[in-house]
Design a protein around this motif. Sequence first.
Motif, PDB file in Angstrom:
ATOM      1  N   GLY A   1      43.388 -15.581  56.856  1.00 57.92           N
ATOM      2  CA  GLY A   1      43.690 -17.004  56.781  1.00 57.92           C
ATOM      3  C   GLY A   1      43.529 -17.765  58.073  1.00 57.92           C
ATOM      4  O   GLY A   1      43.884 -18.944  58.154  1.00 57.92           O
ATOM      5  N   SER A   2      42.980 -17.123  59.110  1.00 57.88           N
ATOM      6  CA  SER A   2      42.869 -17.779  60.404  1.00 57.88           C
ATOM      7  C   SER A   2      41.541 -17.445  61.053  1.00 57.88           C
ATOM      8  O   SER A   2      40.988 -16.362  60.851  1.00 57.88           O
TER       9      SER A   2
ATOM     10  N   SER B   1      45.991 -16.151  44.811  1.00 60.82           N
ATOM     11  CA  SER B   1      45.291 -16.973  45.801  1.00 60.82           C
ATOM     12  C   SER B   1      44.224 -17.797  45.099  1.00 60.82           C
ATOM     13  O   SER B   1      43.644 -17.387  44.096  1.00 60.82           O
TER      14      SER B   1
ATOM     15  N   GLU C   1      46.282 -22.934  53.398  1.00 62.56           N
ATOM     16  CA  GLU C   1      47.719 -23.063  53.161  1.00 62.56           C
ATOM     17  C   GLU C   1      48.281 -21.737  52.662  1.00 62.56           C
ATOM     18  O   GLU C   1      47.669 -21.049  51.841  1.00 62.56           O
ATOM     19  N   LYS C   2      49.449 -21.389  53.169  1.00 67.47           N
ATOM     20  CA  LYS C   2      50.146 -20.194  52.693  1.00 67.47           C
ATOM     21  C   LYS C   2      50.977 -20.552  51.470  1.00 67.47           C
ATOM     22  O   LYS C   2      51.682 -21.567  51.458  1.00 67.47           O
TER      23      LYS C   2
ATOM     24  N   HIS D   1      44.331 -21.574  49.264  1.00 67.94           N
ATOM     25  CA  HIS D   1      45.762 -21.349  49.072  1.00 67.94           C
ATOM     26  C   HIS D   1      45.965 -19.838  48.984  1.00 67.94           C
ATOM     27  O   HIS D   1      45.603 -19.212  47.976  1.00 67.94           O
ATOM     28  N   LEU D   2      46.524 -19.244  50.030  1.00 65.83           N
ATOM     29  CA  LEU D   2      46.562 -17.791  50.169  1.00 65.83           C
ATOM     30  C   LEU D   2      47.991 -17.268  50.179  1.00 65.83           C
ATOM     31  O   LEU D   2      48.834 -17.760  50.910  1.00 65.83           O
ATOM     32  N   HIS D   3      48.228 -16.252  49.342  1.00 68.61           N
ATOM     33  CA  HIS D   3      49.516 -15.551  49.429  1.00 68.61           C
ATOM     34  C   HIS D   3      49.354 -14.367  50.373  1.00 68.61           C
ATOM     35  O   HIS D   3      48.252 -14.017  50.805  1.00 68.61           O
ATOM     36  N   GLU D   4      50.484 -13.764  50.721  1.00 69.01           N
ATOM     37  CA  GLU D   4      50.444 -12.593  51.587  1.00 69.01           C
ATOM     38  C   GLU D   4      49.991 -11.352  50.796  1.00 69.01           C
ATOM     39  O   GLU D   4      50.275 -11.250  49.607  1.00 69.01           O
TER      40      GLU D   4
ATOM     41  N   PHE E   1      46.980 -14.278  53.544  1.00 69.87           N
ATOM     42  CA  PHE E   1      47.111 -15.356  54.514  1.00 69.87           C
ATOM     43  C   PHE E   1      47.102 -14.803  55.938  1.00 69.87           C
ATOM     44  O   PHE E   1      46.429 -15.329  56.827  1.00 69.87           O
ATOM     45  N   THR E   2      47.842 -13.729  56.158  1.00 66.89           N
ATOM     46  CA  THR E   2      47.889 -13.125  57.488  1.00 66.89           C
ATOM     47  C   THR E   2      46.565 -12.468  57.850  1.00 66.89           C
ATOM     48  O   THR E   2      46.105 -12.555  58.994  1.00 66.89           O
TER      49      THR E   2
ATOM     50  N   GLU F   1      53.723 -18.954  48.364  1.00 64.49           N
ATOM     51  CA  GLU F   1      54.731 -17.913  48.200  1.00 64.49           C
ATOM     52  C   GLU F   1      54.561 -17.127  46.914  1.00 64.49           C
ATOM     53  O   GLU F   1      55.038 -15.999  46.797  1.00 64.49           O
TER      54      GLU F   1
END
Length: 401
Positions: A285-286, A330, A323-324, A275-278, A281-282, A326
């Motif tokens: 996260g991929s 994290s 998952e992102k 579970h990643l916040h900005e 995530f960007t 808000e």
Amino acid sequence: MSNTSRGWSDQELIESALRSFEISGEDRERTCLLFSDYLHLLLSGKKEIATQLSSDKLSNVAYFAKASSYSDLDDVNWKQLTHPGSILFSALLPLLFEKDINPQNFLRAVIAGYHGSNLFAQTLQPTHSRNWHASATSGIFGAALATASLLNLSDHKKAQALHFASASAGGSASAPRSQNGATRFTRIHAALMGTLSTLEAAESSPAPIYIVDGPGGLSERFGVVDQFPMANPVDALHQVSIRYFPYSGFSHNALEKLETYLPLDPRSVKSIELHLHEPLFTLIGSAQKGPWWDLASAISNTIASGDPFVSTTGKIDAEITVEKIESGPSLAKIKMESSEISFEFGIQDRIGIEPMDIPRVHRKWASLYPGSSELTDIASQIIDGSESAIAQLKKLILAVG
């Protein structure tokens, strides 16, 4: 003078950049660690690129900056999110190889460079990084101050070097956001232009009038300087950390937390939830940018091998979801057959890391260069101004390939 009403003027910025300082034993030790880390990265990266040592110092600045940042494991200031070392040392080392340079100036030059880089990163932040690569835009000033100090220029000429650096500062945020190694180029640019700024100042070439103030100054071009309060950097050298693991530094805090639970039986792992916040995530996260930028791969490989220093792809038959979120920190959840572990992590956990994890540092160095102890000893001697150690390092650079 208010600390919150306005930003820096040119004169105030110059005075802060050129302020005198005492060098403690702790400063020397931290500088030695950072320089040793740089040299390991330089010799490791040299094996990956075609460029060779040249008789031209500016060509060597570009060569060293490219090689030392090749693996993207150069040092980091987590507070400013900059990588000063590969820029500063790459600017300094080719000059240090010149016969007419006093190596006794090296330690003070390094510290002045870290201070300068930190000062300008702080001046330009926090919104600056939205459009610019802060390592490059602040690093050019650090490189200019470091090289000017190594050449023992007068304060007037050091200030002129900063004026040249201001006119040359650049490096778009598209480089770090590409996540493909493009930041090597912006590091090269900063090291080269910082060095060239000093060489122009040394020759008393006419310098641009403004740094922050006036037409074409940093405030007008970047639009953020006047929004940031004046404050001298505190302990700039000791804010800088060494990155250990062969993954993006943004994954390191999660791997440190995971390491406390190792070993885990890979066969028992049923799912991994992230579970990643900005901006995490960007950034991590991929899997699209490859395993270096993929936290899920880093965690899977670490569980499979039992060691975050091993980046070999390890297969785990587990469901992985990213998952992102808000708000909030994290979080990683690893579910096994009969238990579950979870831990929070983030960029803020990296800020102000002290003391350095020396066993991890030495593991990293040993993985980069087989003669690590010899190289570390050479670094220590150069910090103390040894001309013979400088000659020995030059031979090592020529020999590795």
